[in-house]
Structures are given as C-alpha cells and as structure tokens.
Design a protein around this motif. Structure first.
Motif, PDB file in Angstrom:
ATOM      1  N   SER A   1      48.717  42.209  55.579  1.00  0.00           N
ATOM      2  CA  SER A   1      48.286  43.091  54.474  1.00  0.00           C
ATOM      3  C   SER A   1      48.975  44.204  54.052  1.00  0.00           C
ATOM      4  CB  SER A   1      46.733  43.615  55.063  1.00  0.00           C
ATOM      5  OG  SER A   1      47.046  44.765  55.873  1.00  0.00           O
ATOM      6  N   GLY A   2      48.360  45.145  53.189  1.00  0.00           N
ATOM      7  CA  GLY A   2      49.057  46.173  52.754  1.00  0.00           C
ATOM      8  C   GLY A   2      49.357  47.223  53.706  1.00  0.00           C
ATOM      9  N   GLY A   3      48.462  47.139  54.781  1.00  0.00           N
ATOM     10  CA  GLY A   3      48.764  48.209  55.846  1.00  0.00           C
ATOM     11  C   GLY A   3      49.270  47.577  57.158  1.00  0.00           C
TER      12      GLY A   3
ATOM     13  N   GLY B   1      52.675  43.504  52.712  1.00  0.00           N
ATOM     14  CA  GLY B   1      52.037  43.827  51.493  1.00  0.00           C
ATOM     15  C   GLY B   1      52.865  45.183  50.876  1.00  0.00           C
TER      16      GLY B   1
ATOM     17  N   PHE C   1      56.147  44.099  49.577  1.00  0.00           N
ATOM     18  CA  PHE C   1      55.908  43.513  48.183  1.00  0.00           C
ATOM     19  C   PHE C   1      55.750  44.676  47.000  1.00  0.00           C
ATOM     20  CE2 PHE C   1      55.375  39.433  50.011  1.00  0.00           C
ATOM     21  CZ  PHE C   1      55.945  38.439  48.968  1.00  0.00           C
ATOM     22  N   ASP C   2      54.890  45.637  47.338  1.00  0.00           N
ATOM     23  CA  ASP C   2      54.645  46.699  46.331  1.00  0.00           C
ATOM     24  C   ASP C   2      55.883  47.616  46.071  1.00  0.00           C
ATOM     25  OD1 ASP C   2      52.024  45.832  46.367  1.00  0.00           O
ATOM     26  OD2 ASP C   2      51.153  47.073  47.924  1.00  0.00           O
TER      27      ASP C   2
ATOM     28  N   GLY D   1      52.249  43.403  44.218  1.00  0.00           N
ATOM     29  CA  GLY D   1      52.233  42.249  45.114  1.00  0.00           C
ATOM     30  C   GLY D   1      51.955  40.873  44.181  1.00  0.00           C
ATOM     31  N   PRO D   2      50.596  40.911  43.715  1.00  0.00           N
ATOM     32  CA  PRO D   2      50.213  39.858  42.803  1.00  0.00           C
ATOM     33  C   PRO D   2      51.165  39.643  41.619  1.00  0.00           C
ATOM     34  CG  PRO D   2      48.200  41.029  43.386  1.00  0.00           C
ATOM     35  CD  PRO D   2      49.580  41.883  44.040  1.00  0.00           C
TER      36      PRO D   2
ATOM     37  N   ASP E   1      54.557  38.174  42.714  1.00  0.00           N
ATOM     38  CA  ASP E   1      54.283  36.477  42.961  1.00  0.00           C
ATOM     39  C   ASP E   1      54.089  35.706  41.753  1.00  0.00           C
ATOM     40  OD1 ASP E   1      53.471  34.096  44.074  1.00  0.00           O
ATOM     41  OD2 ASP E   1      50.907  34.839  44.824  1.00  0.00           O
TER      42      ASP E   1
ATOM     43  N   GLY F   1      45.207  40.580  52.908  1.00  0.00           N
ATOM     44  CA  GLY F   1      45.414  40.540  51.392  1.00  0.00           C
ATOM     45  C   GLY F   1      46.687  39.777  51.108  1.00  0.00           C
ATOM     46  N   VAL F   2      47.755  39.636  51.796  1.00  0.00           N
ATOM     47  CA  VAL F   2      48.942  39.051  51.482  1.00  0.00           C
ATOM     48  C   VAL F   2      48.739  37.574  51.314  1.00  0.00           C
ATOM     49  CG1 VAL F   2      51.452  38.993  51.548  1.00  0.00           C
ATOM     50  CG2 VAL F   2      50.200  41.166  52.242  1.00  0.00           C
TER      51      VAL F   2
ATOM     52  N   ALA G   1      46.999  35.771  49.799  1.00  0.00           N
ATOM     53  CA  ALA G   1      46.870  35.607  48.454  1.00  0.00           C
ATOM     54  C   ALA G   1      48.199  34.904  47.843  1.00  0.00           C
ATOM     55  CB  ALA G   1      46.389  36.689  47.273  1.00  0.00           C
ATOM     56  N   ASN G   2      49.295  35.468  48.719  1.00  0.00           N
ATOM     57  CA  ASN G   2      50.606  34.774  48.125  1.00  0.00           C
ATOM     58  C   ASN G   2      50.888  33.460  48.052  1.00  0.00           C
ATOM     59  OD1 ASN G   2      53.857  34.464  48.790  1.00  0.00           O
ATOM     60  ND2 ASN G   2      53.560  36.188  47.403  1.00  0.00           N
TER      61      ASN G   2
ATOM     62  N   ASP H   1      40.182  43.462  52.516  1.00  0.00           N
ATOM     63  CA  ASP H   1      39.180  44.179  53.524  1.00  0.00           C
ATOM     64  C   ASP H   1      37.755  43.803  52.986  1.00  0.00           C
ATOM     65  OD1 ASP H   1      41.289  45.333  54.613  1.00  0.00           O
ATOM     66  OD2 ASP H   1      41.252  47.037  53.682  1.00  0.00           O
TER      67      ASP H   1
HETATM   68  O1  KG4 Z   1      44.395  43.447  52.768  1.00  0.00           O
HETATM   69  P1  KG4 Z   1      44.506  44.109  51.646  1.00  0.00           P
HETATM   70  O2  KG4 Z   1      43.603  43.803  50.481  1.00  0.00           O
HETATM   71  O3  KG4 Z   1      44.671  45.781  51.614  1.00  0.00           O
HETATM   72  C1  KG4 Z   1      45.187  46.506  52.781  1.00  0.00           C
HETATM   73  O4  KG4 Z   1      45.950  46.385  53.572  1.00  0.00           O
HETATM   74  O5  KG4 Z   1      44.121  47.391  52.662  1.00  0.00           O
HETATM   75  O6  KG4 Z   1      46.116  43.669  51.066  1.00  0.00           O
HETATM   76  C2  KG4 Z   1      46.687  44.145  49.919  1.00  0.00           C
HETATM   77  C3  KG4 Z   1      48.098  43.893  49.649  1.00  0.00           C
HETATM   78  C4  KG4 Z   1      48.764  44.708  48.825  1.00  0.00           C
HETATM   79  O7  KG4 Z   1      49.872  45.341  49.411  1.00  0.00           O
HETATM   80  C5  KG4 Z   1      49.229  43.728  47.781  1.00  0.00           C
HETATM   81  O8  KG4 Z   1      50.321  44.141  47.016  1.00  0.00           O
HETATM   82  C6  KG4 Z   1      49.299  42.563  48.689  1.00  0.00           C
HETATM   83  O9  KG4 Z   1      48.243  42.609  49.469  1.00  0.00           O
HETATM   84  N1  KG4 Z   1      49.085  41.319  47.938  1.00  0.00           N
HETATM   85  C7  KG4 Z   1      49.922  40.469  47.667  1.00  0.00           C
HETATM   86  C8  KG4 Z   1      49.454  39.313  46.848  1.00  0.00           C
HETATM   87  N2  KG4 Z   1      48.348  39.799  46.559  1.00  0.00           N
HETATM   88  C9  KG4 Z   1      47.999  40.923  47.210  1.00  0.00           C
HETATM   89  N3  KG4 Z   1      51.339  40.326  48.023  1.00  0.00           N
HETATM   90  C10 KG4 Z   1      52.051  39.287  47.744  1.00  0.00           C
HETATM   91  N4  KG4 Z   1      51.406  38.336  46.928  1.00  0.00           N
HETATM   92  C11 KG4 Z   1      50.171  38.225  46.535  1.00  0.00           C
HETATM   93  N5  KG4 Z   1      50.025  37.292  45.543  1.00  0.00           N
END
Ligand code: KG4
Ligand code: ZN
Length: 372
Positions: free
Chosen positions: A160-162, A187, A190-191, A204-205, A208, A309-310, A312-313, A341
């Motif tokens: 995820s992002g964290g 994540g 990616f950001d 991130g999205p 991708d 969240g990643v 979704a990649n 989340d």
């Molecule tokens: O789990 P999440 O919603 O958030 C937290 O960690 O709270 O994940 C969000 C992370 C972000 O860093 C976002 O850029 C990444 O997931 N993310 C992706 C994609 N969709 C979301 N990273 C790469 N490719 C994607 N398609």
C-alpha cells in the motif's frame, strides 16, 4: 422447532461486528456478518483535502475524521439495515497509522462499545489487509468457513501507500512477518516516481496508465531490482527511485545541481521510463515472493493472500495471477474496494479475535507501529 422459528433463531444468532477504520486518510465503518459477509462498507475518502499537498497532512486528517466518524458509522448501520443494539462487538484498527487519526477511531469505538455494553476488539490494520480476500462483497462468493481454513498456511503480501510486507499466516490471527520495506513503501515509491516523471496526482494510478500506453517500452531503461542479502525477504525502493531521478534529470553536478528536469522528457521517453520503473518495482516484489515460497519448501503454502491499494497496479495483478498459477497457490486478490483502506477487513478479522476471546479492554491504546 418450526422452519420459521428456526430461520428467525438463525437470523439472530448471526454474529454482527461493526468495524471502524481511521488509521490514515479514509474514515470508514462497516458491518460484517460471521466474519465473511459484508453487510455494509462505507468509506469517506479525504483525497480532495490532501491533493494540493501531494500527501496526507496529519492534522487535517484527524480533524476530518472527527467530523466524519459519526455520520459514517450511522450510514454503515443504516446500509446494513441493523440497529446499533444488534451489534455483537465493535472492532477498530488501532495500529499502525498516524497517531492523531488512529485516536479518533479508537475513541469512537470505545465510546460505542462502552455505551452498548459490547466487547471492544483492537485490530492490526496491516494484518486486516490480508483478511480482505476472505470477505464476500459485491457478488464475490463468501469463502465458506471450511474453505477458509483450507487456505492456510498462507503467504501474505501487503502493498500500500504506507506498508510493504510479507507474512507467513497460520490462520487469520496468527501471523509471522517475513520481511518489510527498509525505506519506502511500494505505493510511496510509485507516487515519488510519478513526481519525478512529472505525472499528475494521483501518481500511482497515473504512472500505471502511462506505463501501459501503446508503444511504452518496459526495457528501454535497465533499473536496479534490490535483492538485499541472499536470503532477505525485505524490500528496498530507494535505489530504484534514485536511478529514475538520475535517468530523468542527469547526474547532479557540483553542489547537487541537476542539468535538466522532467520538462525536457519527450512523451515517448516519459512513457518508456514509467514502464521500465514499473517493471523493476513489480519485479522486486515478485522476486521476494519467489524467495519466500522457495525458502518455505514444497507445499509450505496453500494460498497467496494480498491486500493494499497497490493491488490496483495492472502489472502486479497480472504477475500475481501468473505466479500463483505456476506455484499452485490459491490467489485471493480482493476487489478494489476491499484492497484500499476499509473497515470491512477490520470487522472481518475482528470476528476471529472475538471467537478466540482476544477482546480488548477500554484502555486499548492507539499505536503508530504494527504488532509484527
Ligand atoms: O492502501 P492505499 O489506498 O493507501 C494507503 O496506504 O493508505 O494505497 C494507496 C497507494 C498509493 O500510494 C497509490 O499511489 C498506490 O496505492 N496505487 C497504485 C495504483 N493505484 C494505487 N500504485 C501503482 N499502480 C496503481 N494502479
Ligand atoms: Zn492500509
């Protein structure tokens, strides 16, 4: 007992758990039945609030949680069609996360549990991400209790992002962490890569999408895939990030001044770099998954549980599907609304803690770090 009486009794013996989640920037509440069926899943995102800062501002996040938590809980109850008195326990993500954000959810959960006279259950947010794949939601089949047991021991991956971590899971509640990131979460990498490439928020999205655009060449640039020690199951993305920075801006001269920035990239070079970065970042995750399975030995794992969240990649999803098929693992890749989340995963995992008697006291603390 008449069939109608049996049905009525059955209805009232189902265990309903209210889940609450406020660890970062989503205010969420959900009602889950018997640890499997999602009766409601409400998430109030704060994306718009933090977008201009390109990251979560902790003070803004906790203030927004405080404003939204009660309306979100009310909506979760009404969408589930149950009254608060009918809830059997209140589960809350109490670790890890932003302390000010966690405190809002923990305080709300305590107040509800106390006033209803129902048990309070503290849940580890990262462990809950792995549980998301066992929930039934929006047409996906519930994993039957017997089937759920057959998924263990499982290899767990949270991206995820964290958080970025690998687990060996003996059951939903018994986990051993095998590895974690020593710098950025996937994540987050990616950001940051998106920022370096001049790709707009959300990074991130959008990265991708760019990496998948027609003609984007994922082998245009050879980026490093961090291995760390020979048997390490930890992750590191800082070297990859620096390589991308240098590929975009050139090697810095005296005083750390770069010769150019992303504005000088052609559209096709930008897409090639996005695709090459994505190949390396996902490749690093797949490398550690392969290592974990090999270190476990034949038959060590029955399934691969993933969350965050990643998920979704597009490239990661594709590679996970291929990897699970090749290794004979059942893959539980949750729908996107359960990868990000949410509180359904908190309520779902909370059900297992409740069954095991792992109930928290009213002095449950909000803790910034994960349990393991
Ligand atoms: O789990 P999440 O919603 O958030 C937290 O960690 O709270 O994940 C969000 C992370 C972000 O860093 C976002 O850029 C990444 O997931 N993310 C992706 C994609 N969709 C979301 N990273 C790469 N490719 C994607 N398609
Ligand atoms: Zn999360």
């Amino acid at each position: 007992v008449t069939p109608r009486r049996a049905a009525a009794r059955n209805r009232w013996t189902r265990v309903l758990i209210l889940g609450i989640e406020t660890s970062c920037d989503e205010t969420a509440a959900a009602v889950v039945e018997d640890g499997r069926a999602v009766r409601s899943n409400v998430v109030a995102s704060q994306d718009d609030l933090h977008a201009e800062y390109r990251g979560v501002v902790p003070e803004l996040a906790s203030r927004a949680h405080a404003e939204r938590i009660l309306p979100v809980v009310r909506r979760a109850m009404s969408e589930a069609g149950v009254v608060l008195e009918r809830i059997d326990a209140v589960a809350v993500g109490h670790r890890p996360g932003l302390i000010g954000s966690l405190l809002v959810g923990v305080a709300a959960a305590k107040a509800l549990a106390w006033s209803l006279g129902k048990p309070l259950i503290g849940v580890d947010h990262v462990h809950a991400h792995l549980y998301a794949g066992l929930l039934a939601h929006g047409g996906t089949d519930a994993v039957a209790a017997s089937e759920a047991l057959e998924l263990f021991p499982a290899l767990g991956l949270v991206v995820s992002g964290g958080h970025t971590a690998l687990y060996r899971c003996e059951s939903p509640t018994r986990l051993t962490r095998l590895g974690t990131t020593i710098d950025d979460a996937l994540g987050e990498a990616f950001d940051k890569a998106a920022t370096i490439l001049g790709v707009p928020y959300p990074g991130g999205p959008n990265l991708d999408r760019l990496a998948c655009s027609p003609g984007a060449d994922d082998s245009a640039q050879e980026f490093p895939i961090s291995r760390l020690g020979p048997g390490s199951l930890d992750f590191s993305f800082s070297g990859l990030k620096t390589s991308l920075l240098y590929a975009v801006r050139g090697v810095p001269g005296p005083g750390g001044v770069f010769e150019r920035d992303h504005a000088s990239l052609s559209a096709s070079r930008q897409a090639d770099l996005a695709a090459s970065f994505q190949r390396a970042a996902v490749g690093a995750v797949m490398l550690k998954l392969r290592r974990a399975v090999e270190a476990g030995g034949a038959g060590a794992y029955r399934s691969l549980l993933v969350g965050g969240g990643v998920c979704a990649n597009s490239r990661l999803r594709r590679d996970l599907v291929a990897f699970a098929a090749e290794r004979g693992l059942v893959l539980r890749l949750p729908p996107m609304e359960l990868c990000v989340d949410n509180a359904a995963m908190i309520a779902g995992l909370g059900y297992h803690s409740l069954r095991e008697g792992a109930v928290s006291s009213l002095d449950l603390a909000a803790v910034p770090t994960t349990a393991c």
